[in-house]
Design an enzyme around this catalytic site. Structure first.
Site, PDB file in Angstrom:
ATOM      1  N   GLN A 284       0.807  -1.043  -0.094  1.00 41.43           N
ATOM      2  CA  GLN A 284      -0.683   0.240   0.186  1.00 41.43           C
ATOM      3  C   GLN A 284       0.785   1.017   0.172  1.00 41.43           C
ATOM      4  O   GLN A 284       1.876   1.312   0.640  1.00 41.43           O
ATOM      5  CB  GLN A 284      -0.618  -0.097   1.077  1.00 41.43           C
ATOM      6  N   TYR A 313      -5.676 -12.587  -3.390  1.00 39.41           N
ATOM      7  CA  TYR A 313      -4.764 -11.139  -3.410  1.00 39.41           C
ATOM      8  C   TYR A 313      -3.734 -11.200  -2.365  1.00 39.41           C
ATOM      9  O   TYR A 313      -4.188  -9.640  -1.789  1.00 39.41           O
ATOM     10  CB  TYR A 313      -5.888 -10.556  -3.494  1.00 39.41           C
ATOM     11  N   CYS A 409     -10.834  -1.523  -4.172  1.00 37.86           N
ATOM     12  CA  CYS A 409     -10.367   0.007  -3.966  1.00 37.86           C
ATOM     13  C   CYS A 409     -10.732   0.311  -5.300  1.00 37.86           C
ATOM     14  O   CYS A 409     -10.444   1.579  -6.152  1.00 37.86           O
ATOM     15  CB  CYS A 409      -8.483   0.035  -4.430  1.00 37.86           C
TER      16      CYS A 409
HETATM   17  N1  SAH Z   1      -3.082  -7.079   0.376  1.00 36.27           N
HETATM   18  C1  SAH Z   1      -2.550  -6.750   0.063  1.00 36.27           C
HETATM   19  C2  SAH Z   1      -2.477  -6.339  -1.298  1.00 36.27           C
HETATM   20  C3  SAH Z   1      -3.673  -6.375  -2.182  1.00 36.27           C
HETATM   21  S1  SAH Z   1      -3.305  -5.613  -4.138  1.00 36.27           S
HETATM   22  C4  SAH Z   1      -1.687  -5.832   0.700  1.00 36.27           C
HETATM   23  O1  SAH Z   1      -2.749  -5.347   1.139  1.00 36.27           O
HETATM   24  O2  SAH Z   1      -1.569  -5.813   0.217  1.00 36.27           O
HETATM   25  C5  SAH Z   1      -4.151  -6.911  -5.289  1.00 36.27           C
HETATM   26  C6  SAH Z   1      -3.050  -8.511  -5.455  1.00 36.27           C
HETATM   27  O3  SAH Z   1      -3.730  -9.052  -5.955  1.00 36.27           O
HETATM   28  C7  SAH Z   1      -1.998  -7.728  -6.243  1.00 36.27           C
HETATM   29  O4  SAH Z   1      -0.071  -8.212  -4.803  1.00 36.27           O
HETATM   30  C8  SAH Z   1      -2.096  -8.391  -7.317  1.00 36.27           C
HETATM   31  O5  SAH Z   1      -0.199  -8.961  -7.436  1.00 36.27           O
HETATM   32  C9  SAH Z   1      -2.262  -9.797  -6.592  1.00 36.27           C
HETATM   33  N2  SAH Z   1      -3.821 -10.036  -8.129  1.00 36.27           N
HETATM   34  C10 SAH Z   1      -3.409 -10.006  -9.178  1.00 36.27           C
HETATM   35  N3  SAH Z   1      -4.468 -10.477 -10.139  1.00 36.27           N
HETATM   36  C11 SAH Z   1      -4.422 -11.878  -9.724  1.00 36.27           C
HETATM   37  C12 SAH Z   1      -4.765 -12.530  -9.500  1.00 36.27           C
HETATM   38  N4  SAH Z   1      -5.114 -13.491 -10.234  1.00 36.27           N
HETATM   39  N5  SAH Z   1      -5.491 -14.187  -8.408  1.00 36.27           N
HETATM   40  C13 SAH Z   1      -4.510 -14.070  -7.297  1.00 36.27           C
HETATM   41  N6  SAH Z   1      -3.524 -12.334  -6.703  1.00 36.27           N
HETATM   42  C14 SAH Z   1      -3.848 -11.579  -8.441  1.00 36.27           C
END
Ligand code: SAH
Length: 453
Positions: A284, A313, A409
């Site tokens: 973030q 994610y 987001c």
């Molecule tokens: N929860 C974390 C990251 C959120 S951002 C935090 O708060 O720091 C969203 C994340 O989803 C990113 O790390 C991105 O790489 C991942 N992502 C994107 N598409 C995805 C998918 N199809 N499957 C799994 N992860 C994915």
């Protein structure tokens, strides 16, 4: 149709989701960028379509009470900020309404379930990540800066008020090195030249800085000199990484990273835990507000020691790991291999032994977990802007966790996904917007859904 160049006296009555002011002229919606709700103004029509038009403020007859004078010289050209001409409170009102409108109109939820937005104490200098395109100016000097809106024109910045102040010295040294050594700059039109982006990251709590050079090459001429100049002059420099991107693409980073100095990552402290972050992993951009977001997510998750938590994610594992001590076991899912690597290391770094991380697409991982007969009590979803795939929503609903905490987001895709979950028997219990991106239109939302109503 409204006539181009005609001028009308009007009042700005609303904002679009992109933060442009809107007024009504002869029942046409006219979009007026950089105006403020409550402005009475003369608006000149710039472009007219069948049902709407674009205009610009010609003269302000009576300014909105929420107007303030922008405290940045390049506010109008830069495009990095949408709101520097209205008070922070009216920006928060805009974000609250944006979430409210999406969740009630598209998501079909009762608006009284949405609490008041959690605003930021500090609305400037919060960004811990800068990805600055490298370019040359008319005198042939290397520059870095931001793209002006809807163009590929770069606006040089010395002191951007969104970015961490920790970046300026690194920018200056990088430019000095590039100019001294006449390192070529990437030109997307002819797909040649070396330097593409200067990518900087700062761990605010530990004061650790990462410099990542994105180049159309596997190595840099005068690489050692760059390392020396940066490391000798930046006491908080932890890592220098060369990222190779040789593709014809708008995507900033390539897949390959080579560490030129340090360990290839920085470590920040978030919610009293340590998080190692490498260049390709998500983190973030607003650390202080991210803590508030994660605290809300934890409060909504309301976990206990007998439970299994699935963090979808998960990036470097931040959300799940900050909750790991409150559950029996944690499973994190993330698609970027380097982020999963970081997540695994972060578990070790924080002495967490009940966590497992899977590198896979969320929808596919959910299917695999379902086959393994994993039954999460709570699932955290934190997808990118496009939201969840509908097949993921199907699988999750079949897994029937008691609680789903959705961190989003993008209010529009959140609302769409809430609607899909509601068709599967999940109800929104509460929702709260959190402002992680002051001065922009972006807003995060945390939602708790459950099967009970
Ligand atoms: N929860 C974390 C990251 C959120 S951002 C935090 O708060 O720091 C969203 C994340 O989803 C990113 O790390 C991105 O790489 C991942 N992502 C994107 N598409 C995805 C998918 N199809 N499957 C799994 N992860 C994915």
């Amino acid at each position: 149709m409204l006539k181009k160049n005609d001028i009308y006296q009007t009042e700005i009555i609303d904002y679009t989701t992109e933060g442009s002011g809107v007024c009504k002229i002869d029942s046409f919606a006219v979009f007026v960028p950089s105006s403020a709700v409550g402005d009475k103004a003369e608006v000149k029509i710039l472009k007219s379509a069948k049902n709407y038009a674009f205009g610009k403020v010609e003269t302000i007859l009576s300014p909105s009470p929420n107007r303030i004078s922008p405290d940045c010289d390049i506010f109008n050209q830069c495009g990095g900020c949408t709101f520097r001409h209205i008070t922070y409170q009216s920006e928060l009102d805009f974000k609250q309404k944006r979430v409210y409108d999406a969740l009630t109109r598209i998501g079909g939820i009762d608006g009284s379930l949405i609490s008041e937005i959690i605003g930021a104490d500090e609305s400037d200098f919060y960004r811990n990540k800068a990805q600055l395109p490298v370019t040359v100016n008319s005198e042939g000097n290397v520059k870095v800066g931001f793209f002006a809106p809807r163009t590929h024109r770069v606006i040089a910045l010395d002191d951007c008020q969104l970015q961490s102040r920790a970046f300026s010295p690194a920018i200056n040294i990088f430019l000095e090195w590039a100019n001294q050594n006449h390192i070529s700059v990437y030109d997307e039109k002819i797909h040649s030249g070396i330097l593409r982006h200067l990518y900087l990251r700062y761990a605010e709590k530990t004061d650790e800085l990462m410099v990542c050079i994105v180049a159309n090459a596997n190595e840099l001429r005068k690489e050692k000199q760059l390392v020396q100049m940066l490391s000798e002059n930046l006491p908080n420099l932890k890592s220098i990484v060369l990222n190779t991107n040789t593709d014809k693409t708008n995507v900033i980073t390539g897949k390959k990273c080579r560490t030129l100095y340090g360990d290839g990552y920085i470590t920040d402290i978030l919610c009293d835990m340590k998080f190692r972050i490498s260049p390709l992993s998500f983190y973030q951009v607003n650390r202080t507000q991210a803590e508030k977001l994660y605290q809300k997510a934890a409060e909504f998750a309301n976990l206990n020691k007998n439970e299994t938590l699935l963090d979808m994610y998960c990036g470097t594992g931040t959300i799940g790991l900050t909750m790991a001590n409150y559950v029996k076991n944690l499973i994190g899912v993330e698609i970027i291999p380097q982020a999963v690597e970081d997540a695994k290391n972060n578990a070790v770094l924080n002495e967490i032994s009940n966590a497992e991380f899977i590198c896979a697409d969320a929808a596919q991982a959910a299917k695999i977990l379902q086959k393994r007969n994993v039954k999460p009590d709570c699932i955290v979803l934190d997808p990118p802007r496009k939201g969840c795939e509908s097949s993921l929503i199907d699988t999750i609903s079949e897994m029937s966790p008691e609680r789903i905490v959705y961190v989003s987001c993008d209010p529009a895709t959140l609302a769409r996904d809430i609607k899909l979950f509601s068709e599967k028997g999940y109800f929104v219990e509460k929702a709260v917007p959190v402002d992680l991106f002051p001065r922009t239109t972006h807003v995060e939302t945390v939602v708790l859904m459950s099967t009970e109503n």
